[in-house]
Design a protein around this motif. Structure first.
Motif, mmCIF file in Angstrom:
data_model
loop_
_atom_site.group_PDB
_atom_site.id
_atom_site.type_symbol
_atom_site.label_atom_id
_atom_site.label_comp_id
_atom_site.label_asym_id
_atom_site.label_seq_id
_atom_site.Cartn_x
_atom_site.Cartn_y
_atom_site.Cartn_z
ATOM 1 N N ARG A 58 -5.703 -8.678 2.346
ATOM 2 C CA ARG A 58 -5.147 -8.114 0.870
ATOM 3 C C ARG A 58 -3.600 -7.674 1.016
ATOM 4 O O ARG A 58 -2.874 -8.255 0.195
ATOM 5 N N THR A 59 -3.431 -6.930 2.269
ATOM 6 C CA THR A 59 -1.899 -6.689 2.366
ATOM 7 C C THR A 59 -1.157 -7.854 2.590
ATOM 8 O O THR A 59 0.116 -7.880 1.858
ATOM 9 N N LEU A 84 -2.456 -4.169 -7.647
ATOM 10 C CA LEU A 84 -3.446 -3.711 -7.706
ATOM 11 C C LEU A 84 -4.506 -4.583 -6.522
ATOM 12 O O LEU A 84 -5.668 -4.330 -6.159
ATOM 13 N N GLU A 86 -4.294 -4.875 -3.599
ATOM 14 C CA GLU A 86 -4.212 -4.262 -2.298
ATOM 15 C C GLU A 86 -5.677 -3.465 -2.579
ATOM 16 O O GLU A 86 -6.184 -2.822 -1.314
ATOM 17 N N ASN A 87 -6.112 -3.118 -3.607
ATOM 18 C CA ASN A 87 -7.251 -2.242 -3.755
ATOM 19 C C ASN A 87 -8.397 -3.141 -3.812
ATOM 20 O O ASN A 87 -9.054 -4.089 -4.141
ATOM 21 N N GLU A 88 -9.527 -2.459 -2.859
ATOM 22 C CA GLU A 88 -10.851 -3.179 -2.440
ATOM 23 C C GLU A 88 -11.712 -3.331 -3.585
ATOM 24 O O GLU A 88 -12.503 -4.222 -3.574
ATOM 25 N N ASN A 89 -11.191 -2.759 -4.565
ATOM 26 C CA ASN A 89 -12.054 -2.938 -5.908
ATOM 27 C C ASN A 89 -11.478 -3.986 -7.202
ATOM 28 O O ASN A 89 -12.040 -3.927 -8.088
ATOM 29 N N THR A 90 -10.526 -4.635 -6.392
ATOM 30 C CA THR A 90 -9.790 -5.637 -7.479
ATOM 31 C C THR A 90 -10.302 -6.941 -7.067
ATOM 32 O O THR A 90 -10.206 -7.469 -5.804
ATOM 33 N N ARG A 130 -11.442 -4.258 -11.270
ATOM 34 C CA ARG A 130 -10.406 -4.709 -11.769
ATOM 35 C C ARG A 130 -10.359 -6.172 -11.539
ATOM 36 O O ARG A 130 -10.707 -6.688 -10.382
#
Length: 539
Positions: A58-59, A84, A86-90, A130
């Motif tokens: 992600r990063t 968003l 980078e967010n594990e829930n996206t 998300r």
């Protein structure tokens, strides 16, 4: 003012989609072994659970996107979505396509807006995650014959360039600017024609790469919806796919798996191409050529470039220059799903057929397999075309029938004469059935002879019926010409409009409101073909 009416019809009733697509949409058991999740909300949730067990880079993805968008206008919604990621829930909702010049056929627009719509719907339906829409650009495709033309107003405009290799790396030249001028001649007088031409001129400037021009155009059209564009032709992104490329070079694993899948599929379905022993290309400057491994030994050749590598040398080349290794269609999906936190992939019928061959490839490299969603399809009618359809006595969905079928129905409705011999044929069948009974009582061997007479008589009656209809059609010459003209407009080359026409005329007439209309009419997980009548003056 722009107005519209819509009608939804099953894909299967159009006659333009394969049995594979139809069976997938109807969840036929014969296809279930070839995909992972159902194309519904529960399938999306299952894909999320599987994705959470995979280490998406992600990063790295965010950093590459930020560098890619540097210097470009970024909407607030787009900036939020990139953050968003980078967010594990996206998670992403992805569609992929090559960088056709000036967006190519209409379905390029439809599949992107489908991704936008599905992401928006899922953001409403699943509260603890998300969703971000992504256009994954297949810029390493080298098929200029497919990507280098558009159709505007019935005119095919072809990019006559001498450039070779990955189309995304090609550059805007004078020949492409010439096509832009031709588009101007077609749309300049329409209400939003100058707006469209100005946008295209801003994006397609001489010397700019096609992938950069496509990024800028897609961003200008869809960035306000939060759509993220990813160009995967990037050395840092390809480092994340290093282990899979290494496995392919050493083992040629993907071809064996796909060949086995095709053997299982082809007993019931038409299959796509099975790839090659090594499903990788060598990508260097303006060249994209096959990598081949000798049957015996550890020698790798790129014959078109007169290059040869030992096993140690090609693995060192991979380590030092990952950007030089390009996945073909068999491995492209695995690369896409490695670098994106994807849970749904939106593709056309041909794409879904390919992906149904690839599940075992994903399993072999432990990459999550997404939900497959058939992209939205539209048939666009003008108000005048709708009125012409209705004046001929048809509804818009009936236009999918052939001209022959439609004319038969039209003549049957309006003729003053009996044109069908259904009763007469039935009487003839009864007569010969009775005759066979009489003859059979005398000699059973006479029955086949009577049957032959029956078949001949029925055949003659059916031929007479066709001749009667053909003769009556000549009295409806005006309606037949009108129907021919209408179907040629709506189904250019007897193909779906969306596979032929470019967006230019529609955008030039209605502007961004046309994009908003398509988005509004798009369906997330509901799978139906939409007939859309567009009315108004575009102002």
């Amino acid at each position: 003012m722009m107005k519209s009416t819509s009608l939804h019809v099953p894909y299967g009733s159009t006659g333009y989609f394969s049995r594979t697509v139809s069976d997938y949409l109807h969840r036929e058991p014969a296809l279930s072994p070839f995909y992972r999740h159902q194309p519904d909300l529960e399938g999306i949730k299952a894909a999320i659970a599987a994705r959470k067990n995979f280490a998406t880079p992600r990063t790295l993805l965010k950093e590459v996107l930020l560098s890619q968008y540097e210097g470009l206008p970024v909407s607030g919604e787009l900036a939020k979505n990139i953050g968003l990621l980078e967010n594990e829930n996206t998670f992403t909702i992805t569609t992929a396509h090559q960088p056709n010049i000036f967006t190519g056929p209409l379905y390029f627009i439809y599949k992107i807006l489908h991704a936008v719509k599905l992401a928006a719907e899922l953001n409403e339906q699943i509260s603890d995650a998300r969703f971000v829409p992504v256009y994954y650009m297949g810029s390493e495709d080298a098929d200029l014959e497919e990507l280098g033309y558009i159709n505007v107003g019935g005119q095919k405009l072809v990019w006559e360039t001498k450039q070779t290799g990955a189309v995304g790396r090609m550059k805007v030249d004078k020949a492409l600017i010439k096509i832009l001028n031709a588009i101007h001649g077609q749309v300049g007088v329409l209400p939003h024609g100058e707006e469209l031409i100005s946008l295209l001129q801003q994006c397609y400037t001489e010397g700019k790469t096609i992938q950069q021009a496509t990024l800028e155009l897609v961003n200008a059209l869809f960035g306000s919806y939060g759509l993220v564009v990813l160009i995967p032709d990037h050395a840092r992104l390809k480092t994340a796919f290093h282990d899979v490329v290494k496995k392919e070079l050493e083992e040629g694993f993907s071809h064996r798996l796909v060949a086995d899948t095709i053997d299982r599929l082809k007993s019931n379905y038409k299959v796509q191409a099975g790839g090659r022993d090594i499903n990788l290309f060598y990508l260097l400057d303006d060249k994209r050529e096959r990598i081949e491994k000798e049957a015996q030994g550890d020698k790798y050749d790129v014959k078109a470039l007169d290059l040869s590598f030992s096993k140690e040398e090609i693995l060192q080349e991979l380590q030092q220059h990952p950007e030089r290794f390009s996945a073909n269609v068999i491995l492209r999906g695995a690369f896409q799903e490695t670098v994106l936190p994807d849970v749904a992939f939106i593709g056309g019928g041909g794409e879904l057929a390919y992906w149904l061959e690839l599940k075992d490839v994903f399993d072999a490299v432990n990459v999550p397999y997404p939900v497959l969603v058939l992209r939205n399809s539209f048939l666009l009618l003008s108000e005048e075309q709708l009125h012409k359809t209705e004046s001929l006595g048809f509804t818009p969905d009936e236009l999918f029938q052939s001209e022959h079928e439609l004319m038969n129905r039209l003549v049957g409705r309006h003729s003053d004469h009996q044109l069908q011999l259904t009763d007469e044929i039935s009487e003839a069948e009864n007569y010969y059935h009775k005759l066979a009974g009489l003859a059979g009582k005398i000699d059973a061997t006479l029955v086949p002879h009577v049957k032959a007479l029956q078949e001949k008589a029925i055949s003659r009656l059916q031929e007479l019926e066709k001749k009667m209809l053909r003769a009556e059609k000549t009295k409806f010459d005006t309606q037949q010409r009108q129907l021919q003209t209408l179907r040629a407009q709506v189904f250019p080359g007897n193909n779906l409009q969306e596979r032929v026409e470019n967006m230019a005329l529609w955008y030039a007439k209605y502007g961004r409101s046309w994009l908003n209309l398509i988005l509004d009419q798009s369906e997330g997980l509901r799978q139906e073909f939409t007939i859309l009548t567009v009315a108004g003056n575009g102002k």
